[in-house]
Design a protein around this motif. Structure first.
Motif, PDB file in Angstrom:
ATOM      1  N   ASN A 148      21.191  22.108   1.311  1.00  0.00           N
ATOM      2  CA  ASN A 148      20.282  22.986   0.929  1.00  0.00           C
ATOM      3  C   ASN A 148      20.551  24.607   1.381  1.00  0.00           C
ATOM      4  N   HIS A 149      21.723  24.726   1.674  1.00  0.00           N
ATOM      5  CA  HIS A 149      22.170  26.104   2.167  1.00  0.00           C
ATOM      6  C   HIS A 149      23.266  26.448   1.454  1.00  0.00           C
ATOM      7  N   PHE A 150      24.080  25.920   0.752  1.00  0.00           N
ATOM      8  CA  PHE A 150      25.263  26.159   0.146  1.00  0.00           C
ATOM      9  C   PHE A 150      25.348  25.839  -1.417  1.00  0.00           C
ATOM     10  N   THR A 151      26.157  26.319  -2.105  1.00  0.00           N
ATOM     11  CA  THR A 151      26.150  25.982  -3.461  1.00  0.00           C
ATOM     12  C   THR A 151      26.419  24.318  -3.806  1.00  0.00           C
ATOM     13  N   ALA A 243      37.464  27.396  10.543  1.00  0.00           N
ATOM     14  CA  ALA A 243      36.345  28.413  11.313  1.00  0.00           C
ATOM     15  C   ALA A 243      36.964  28.823  12.575  1.00  0.00           C
ATOM     16  N   SER A 244      37.620  28.292  13.243  1.00  0.00           N
ATOM     17  CA  SER A 244      38.009  28.930  14.379  1.00  0.00           C
ATOM     18  C   SER A 244      39.432  29.048  14.756  1.00  0.00           C
ATOM     19  N   ARG A 288      30.308  17.639  18.974  1.00  0.00           N
ATOM     20  CA  ARG A 288      31.170  18.561  19.911  1.00  0.00           C
ATOM     21  C   ARG A 288      31.522  19.868  19.282  1.00  0.00           C
ATOM     22  N   ARG A 289      31.567  20.139  18.235  1.00  0.00           N
ATOM     23  CA  ARG A 289      31.736  21.466  17.308  1.00  0.00           C
ATOM     24  C   ARG A 289      30.381  22.050  17.553  1.00  0.00           C
ATOM     25  N   ASP A 290      29.393  21.354  17.412  1.00  0.00           N
ATOM     26  CA  ASP A 290      28.009  21.725  17.225  1.00  0.00           C
ATOM     27  C   ASP A 290      27.715  22.502  18.676  1.00  0.00           C
ATOM     28  N   THR A 291      28.168  21.919  19.803  1.00  0.00           N
ATOM     29  CA  THR A 291      28.048  22.292  21.126  1.00  0.00           C
ATOM     30  C   THR A 291      28.619  23.595  21.441  1.00  0.00           C
ATOM     31  N   ASN A 311      23.631  25.255   9.984  1.00  0.00           N
ATOM     32  CA  ASN A 311      23.831  25.033   8.641  1.00  0.00           C
ATOM     33  C   ASN A 311      25.315  24.573   8.332  1.00  0.00           C
ATOM     34  N   ALA A 312      26.105  25.482   9.072  1.00  0.00           N
ATOM     35  CA  ALA A 312      27.630  25.047   8.868  1.00  0.00           C
ATOM     36  C   ALA A 312      27.893  23.461   9.229  1.00  0.00           C
ATOM     37  N   ILE A 313      27.490  23.230  10.426  1.00  0.00           N
ATOM     38  CA  ILE A 313      27.820  21.723  10.948  1.00  0.00           C
ATOM     39  C   ILE A 313      27.072  20.772  10.103  1.00  0.00           C
ATOM     40  N   GLU A 314      25.911  21.134   9.367  1.00  0.00           N
ATOM     41  CA  GLU A 314      25.052  20.262   8.712  1.00  0.00           C
ATOM     42  C   GLU A 314      26.007  19.939   7.348  1.00  0.00           C
TER      43      GLU A 314
END
Length: 332
Positions: A148-151, A243-244, A288-291, A311-314
């Motif tokens: 729902n948030h990205f193309t 991402a990191s 873990r990444r979400d936290t 949104n990115a984690i989703e």
């Protein structure tokens, strides 16, 4: 014979000219003078080449969640606001077919699915069966999942689908989030195309998705030996590295596996730990990444980017190599 010239003078009243009324001229404004909504809409249009640029020493392809979130938040919020305004308007004026046309019936390509002993047969990335275990490397992956948030488009060239399907699956997600060219404010990598900044690429501007794909594969996926990890997690570690940064991602993943922290490339110890991991390694790693990202959001941004990180984690959680999509998307 003498000629006589007669000069005729016309007297014109000049009172109104001499005392013309002055009007106030407004001094040109800057982007800082605009409302938050206007600035958000400008950001949502894409990267802007006139915004801030700076040099950066370390290669850091794809501005990560920690620095590209302003753009992502702007896009998500602008689209959500416009959609809400459109929805509210159409509820009040359903007869206005110019602004509220009847929604077309959307159908997705049919997928034939056969599940036997953990093997999936159907339309996959790689063209073969998806073998869902913690040992397979280089196998096929499920198609990408709608978000729902990205193309919801597959924007890759398809070159790496046969070379390494798990990389292709991650690359699809990267391009869904990083599909344009321009400059993100405060991004140290400068002018960016397809997620790769020129300042972080030796001053070279990437001019095609195919070129970006080769950089991602050689400098990240292969260089850090992420390609040696089992498919169940290699897509996720590739995206975490984007991402990191690879050092942070690999060190976090080793700690997640109960191994000594290290920023070095994937090794046999890490591979064996993945193969022997009990339970759902994909979703546990996403937790873990979400936290981690929510902690970054609170510490660095006072929580203002928390939703963007969610949104990115989703989208990553729904797009692991072995995650079967509820609503699949395919290359057109």
């Amino acid at each position: 014979m003498k000629k006589t010239f007669v000069l005729l003078c016309c007297l014109v009243p000049l009172a109104h000219v001499a005392y013309a009324k002055l009007t106030v001229a407004k001094f040109p404004g800057t982007i800082d003078d605009m409302s938050f909504t206007s600035r958000m809409e400008i950001a949502a249009e894409g990267y802007k080449p006139f915004l801030d640029k700076s040099a950066y020493q370390e290669l850091n392809i794809v501005p990560g969640e920690e620095i590209y979130t302003d753009h992502m938040i702007a896009v998500a919020e602008a689209e959500a606001e416009k959609a809400k305004e459109q929805e509210d308007y159409c509820k009040q004026h359903p007869e206005d077919k110019t602004k509220c046309p009847d929604k077309p019936v959307v159908t997705t390509a049919p997928v034939t699915t056969t599940v036997q002993s953990g093997i999936y047969s159907g339309r996959t990335i790689g063209g073969g069966s998806v073998i869902k275990n913690n040992s397979i490397v280089g196998g096929s992956c499920y198609p990408a999942a709608k978000d729902n948030h990205f193309t919801n488009k597959v924007l890759t060239t398809g070159k790496y689908e046969k070379i390494h399907p798990a990389f292709e699956k991650g690359l699809i997600t990267v391009f869904r989030k990083e599909g344009g060219c321009g400059t993100i404010k405060n991004d140290p990598c400068g002018y960016t195309c397809y997620g790769i900044g020129s300042n972080c690429n030796g001053g070279t501007i990437v001019n095609s998705r195919g070129q970006a794909e080769d950089i991602y594969y050689k400098r990240y996926f292969a260089n850090y030996k992420i390609d040696k990890l089992p498919d169940v997690i290699s897509t996720d570690i590739f995206l975490a590295s984007m991402a990191s940064g690879p050092g942070t991602a690999l060190s976090q993943f080793r700690d997640f596996l109960g191994l000594p922290k290290s920023t070095k490339s994937v090794d046999e110890e890490m591979i064996n730990a993945v193969k022997n991991y009990p339970g759902d390694i994909h979703n546990k790693w996403m937790d873990r990444r979400d936290t981690f990202l929510q902690a970054v959001a609170q510490k660095r941004y006072n929580g203002s980017v928390s939703r963007g990180y969610k949104n990115a984690i989703e989208i990553k959680r729904k797009n692991g190599c072995h995650v079967e999509p509820t609503e699949p998307i395919y290359r057109q």
